[in-house]
Design a protein around this motif. Structure first.
Motif, PDB file in Angstrom:
ATOM      1  N   ILE A   1      95.905  86.018 -71.626  1.00  0.00           N
ATOM      2  CA  ILE A   1      94.450  86.191 -71.297  1.00  0.00           C
ATOM      3  C   ILE A   1      93.736  87.766 -71.703  1.00  0.00           C
ATOM      4  O   ILE A   1      94.371  88.609 -70.386  1.00  0.00           O
ATOM      5  CB  ILE A   1      93.924  85.586 -70.346  1.00  0.00           C
ATOM      6  CG1 ILE A   1      94.598  84.350 -70.850  1.00  0.00           C
ATOM      7  CG2 ILE A   1      92.318  86.182 -71.117  1.00  0.00           C
ATOM      8  CD1 ILE A   1      93.628  83.359 -69.824  1.00  0.00           C
ATOM      9  N   PRO A   2      93.801  88.221 -72.388  1.00  0.00           N
ATOM     10  CA  PRO A   2      93.173  89.695 -72.772  1.00  0.00           C
ATOM     11  C   PRO A   2      91.723  90.458 -72.678  1.00  0.00           C
ATOM     12  O   PRO A   2      91.141  89.521 -71.945  1.00  0.00           O
ATOM     13  CB  PRO A   2      93.488  89.851 -74.221  1.00  0.00           C
ATOM     14  CG  PRO A   2      93.803  88.772 -74.664  1.00  0.00           C
ATOM     15  CD  PRO A   2      93.675  87.918 -74.027  1.00  0.00           C
ATOM     16  N   GLY A   3      92.009  91.419 -72.212  1.00  0.00           N
ATOM     17  CA  GLY A   3      90.378  91.535 -71.791  1.00  0.00           C
ATOM     18  C   GLY A   3      89.502  91.703 -72.761  1.00  0.00           C
ATOM     19  O   GLY A   3      88.033  91.535 -72.459  1.00  0.00           O
ATOM     20  N   HIS A   4      89.765  91.191 -74.202  1.00  0.00           N
ATOM     21  CA  HIS A   4      88.668  90.983 -75.054  1.00  0.00           C
ATOM     22  C   HIS A   4      88.608  89.766 -76.078  1.00  0.00           C
ATOM     23  O   HIS A   4      88.476  90.723 -77.520  1.00  0.00           O
ATOM     24  CB  HIS A   4      88.365  92.263 -75.893  1.00  0.00           C
ATOM     25  CG  HIS A   4      86.733  92.890 -75.092  1.00  0.00           C
ATOM     26  ND1 HIS A   4      85.824  92.901 -74.381  1.00  0.00           N
ATOM     27  CD2 HIS A   4      87.659  93.833 -73.419  1.00  0.00           C
ATOM     28  CE1 HIS A   4      85.399  93.871 -73.598  1.00  0.00           C
ATOM     29  NE2 HIS A   4      86.316  94.383 -73.560  1.00  0.00           N
ATOM     30  N   SER A   5      89.833  88.518 -75.621  1.00  0.00           N
ATOM     31  CA  SER A   5      89.032  87.774 -76.701  1.00  0.00           C
ATOM     32  C   SER A   5      90.482  85.950 -76.226  1.00  0.00           C
ATOM     33  O   SER A   5      90.371  85.884 -74.546  1.00  0.00           O
ATOM     34  CB  SER A   5      91.136  88.477 -77.616  1.00  0.00           C
ATOM     35  OG  SER A   5      90.661  87.898 -78.736  1.00  0.00           O
ATOM     36  N   TYR A   6      90.869  85.220 -77.038  1.00  0.00           N
ATOM     37  CA  TYR A   6      91.260  84.376 -76.351  1.00  0.00           C
ATOM     38  C   TYR A   6      92.921  84.642 -76.031  1.00  0.00           C
ATOM     39  O   TYR A   6      92.718  85.106 -76.452  1.00  0.00           O
ATOM     40  CB  TYR A   6      90.707  83.228 -77.707  1.00  0.00           C
ATOM     41  CG  TYR A   6      91.538  83.216 -78.439  1.00  0.00           C
ATOM     42  CD1 TYR A   6      92.766  84.077 -78.869  1.00  0.00           C
ATOM     43  CD2 TYR A   6      91.007  82.111 -79.434  1.00  0.00           C
ATOM     44  CE1 TYR A   6      93.198  84.216 -80.180  1.00  0.00           C
ATOM     45  CE2 TYR A   6      91.432  82.051 -81.152  1.00  0.00           C
ATOM     46  CZ  TYR A   6      93.050  83.402 -80.970  1.00  0.00           C
ATOM     47  OH  TYR A   6      93.605  83.101 -82.064  1.00  0.00           O
ATOM     48  N   PRO A   7      92.693  83.153 -74.637  1.00  0.00           N
ATOM     49  CA  PRO A   7      94.588  83.296 -74.790  1.00  0.00           C
ATOM     50  C   PRO A   7      95.538  83.183 -75.683  1.00  0.00           C
ATOM     51  O   PRO A   7      94.979  83.224 -76.816  1.00  0.00           O
ATOM     52  CB  PRO A   7      95.029  81.643 -73.673  1.00  0.00           C
ATOM     53  CG  PRO A   7      92.815  81.724 -74.321  1.00  0.00           C
ATOM     54  CD  PRO A   7      92.418  82.191 -75.078  1.00  0.00           C
ATOM     55  N   VAL A   8      96.305  84.006 -75.683  1.00  0.00           N
ATOM     56  CA  VAL A   8      97.916  84.240 -76.981  1.00  0.00           C
ATOM     57  C   VAL A   8      98.788  84.358 -76.010  1.00  0.00           C
ATOM     58  O   VAL A   8      98.449  83.891 -74.655  1.00  0.00           O
ATOM     59  CB  VAL A   8      97.814  85.988 -76.911  1.00  0.00           C
ATOM     60  CG1 VAL A   8      95.930  86.464 -78.054  1.00  0.00           C
ATOM     61  CG2 VAL A   8      97.547  87.061 -76.174  1.00  0.00           C
ATOM     62  N   ASP A   9     100.119  84.995 -76.095  1.00  0.00           N
ATOM     63  CA  ASP A   9     101.653  84.806 -75.598  1.00  0.00           C
ATOM     64  C   ASP A   9     102.352  86.458 -75.423  1.00  0.00           C
ATOM     65  O   ASP A   9     101.214  87.242 -76.096  1.00  0.00           O
ATOM     66  CB  ASP A   9     102.041  84.016 -76.358  1.00  0.00           C
ATOM     67  CG  ASP A   9     102.573  83.787 -77.650  1.00  0.00           C
ATOM     68  OD1 ASP A   9     101.780  85.122 -77.888  1.00  0.00           O
ATOM     69  OD2 ASP A   9     102.762  82.963 -78.806  1.00  0.00           O
ATOM     70  N   LYS A  10     103.576  85.856 -75.072  1.00  0.00           N
ATOM     71  CA  LYS A  10     103.642  87.082 -74.656  1.00  0.00           C
ATOM     72  C   LYS A  10     103.949  88.221 -76.158  1.00  0.00           C
ATOM     73  O   LYS A  10     103.815  89.162 -75.988  1.00  0.00           O
ATOM     74  CB  LYS A  10     105.196  87.205 -73.930  1.00  0.00           C
ATOM     75  CG  LYS A  10     105.427  87.045 -72.446  1.00  0.00           C
ATOM     76  CD  LYS A  10     106.757  87.063 -72.157  1.00  0.00           C
ATOM     77  CE  LYS A  10     107.197  88.029 -72.101  1.00  0.00           C
ATOM     78  NZ  LYS A  10     108.769  87.656 -70.589  1.00  0.00           N
TER      79      LYS A  10
END
Ligand SMILES: [Zn+2]
Length: 328
Positions: free
Chosen positions: A255-264
């Motif tokens: 989970i980045p500081g300014h977006s939705y969940p992503v992956d590696k």
């Protein structure tokens, strides 16, 4: 543009400020407006939720900056929130989202850094909430709060609720290279300093069972978003991101500081970018290039796509990298 460059060079020289705020200071309009953005919730696992800008579902991947992300972690004894938002409005929204999923009280709040959009909301928390942050984050707020809020008002706009905020720092402090485990009742949360990530007072929140990590601004968003070397330290930042990458299982959710969940793979994008910055700038330095010549030659157009590329890459990251690599 010269003022912009000077500002960025100054920033790269030491002042630590919010990435999104910087973006705004060059834009005619705020990159996101704390009076209007809406947060939404995504269930990741039982009692685990990512919170992010509701525009992300449509706009993520397009390189558009979005509001601060957060998280809600529910245990048998209570709730932990990750980051407390910039103003009362967003802090209250976060609490409404908590209420929509559980009746349990919020017991802990973590600040992934001191950046105002991640920590000003501490001031609006009930007394009963224990705030966890890095000892360097507290140090920064204790000595820079006045300037920090002035800057945030200047960049995010007046009447965004920043005027109402008073300094409010952590109850539990994480030391350099330290970590703590918090037991929420049947759920263990690891809060860890992996090294210098953006401010020198950065912590990451990790849930082993769900394999999810909140990274704060260490990565701002998914590809094509880029990291911001606001406080310099290219090499340290790169090492930290690599340590986090190595720590995470392949199917981890990020989970980045300014977006939705992503992956590696999105974390890898950030690492690849910084690796290329490092090798290109090293190469320029070894040829004896000046800072100006380096900025001009290290264009890295393969990484274009981020809306703020023309500020963050030549204006901030290359000067930061140049400084870091010529100091060693
Ligand atoms: Zn932020």
């Amino acid at each position: 543009m010269r003022t912009l460059k000077n500002t960025l060079l100054k920033l790269a020289g030491g002042a630590a400020l919010s990435a999104m705020a910087i973006g705004h200071s060059f834009a005619a309009e705020p990159v996101w407006d704390a009076n209007t953005v809406e947060l939404e919730l995504k269930k990741i696992g039982k009692g685990v939720y990512a919170v992010y800008d509701s525009r992300a579902d449509d706009m993520a991947g397009k390189g558009v900056p979005m509001a601060t992300s957060s998280g809600i972690i529910v245990g048998e004894d209570g709730v932990m929130i990750v980051d407390t938002m910039m103003n009362e409005r967003l802090n209250k929204q976060l609490f409404s989202l908590v209420k929509s999923v559980t009746d349990k009280p919020v017991k802990f709040a973590v600040n992934t850094s001191f950046h105002g959009d991640h920590s000003y909301g501490n001031y609006f928390l009930p007394e009963s909430v224990t705030v966890i942050q890095h000892s360097n984050a507290k140090k920064y707020v204790d000595s820079h709060f006045e300037n920090d809020t002035q800057f945030m008002i200047q960049t995010f706009g007046e009447n965004r609720g920043i005027e109402d905020v008073k300094a409010s720092t952590g109850d539990i402090l994480i030391a350099e290279n330290g970590q703590i485990n918090v037991d929420l009742g049947g759920r263990n949360v690891l809060i860890k300093d992996f090294g210098f990530a953006q401010t020198g007072g950065d912590v990451f929140v990790w849930l082993e069972e769900e394999k999810v990590i909140w990274m704060g601004n260490a990565i701002v968003s998914e590809k094509p978003g880029l990291p911001w070397l606001l406080d310099g330290h290219l090499v340290a930042t790169l090492n930290t991101l690599q340590s986090v990458y190595d720590f995470l299982p392949n199917d981890a959710l990020v989970i980045p500081g300014h977006s939705y969940p992503v992956d590696k793979s999105d974390l890898k994008w950030n690492i690849d970018y910084l690796t290329d910055v490092k090798s290109n700038v090293s190469n320029a330095v070894s040829k004896g290039y000046s800072l100006e010549e380096t900025v001009k030659s290290v264009t890295m157009n393969d990484y274009r796509g981020y809306a703020l590329f023309d500020w963050v890459h030549p204006g901030l990251n290359i000067p930061s990298a140049y400084k870091d690599l010529t100091q060693h």
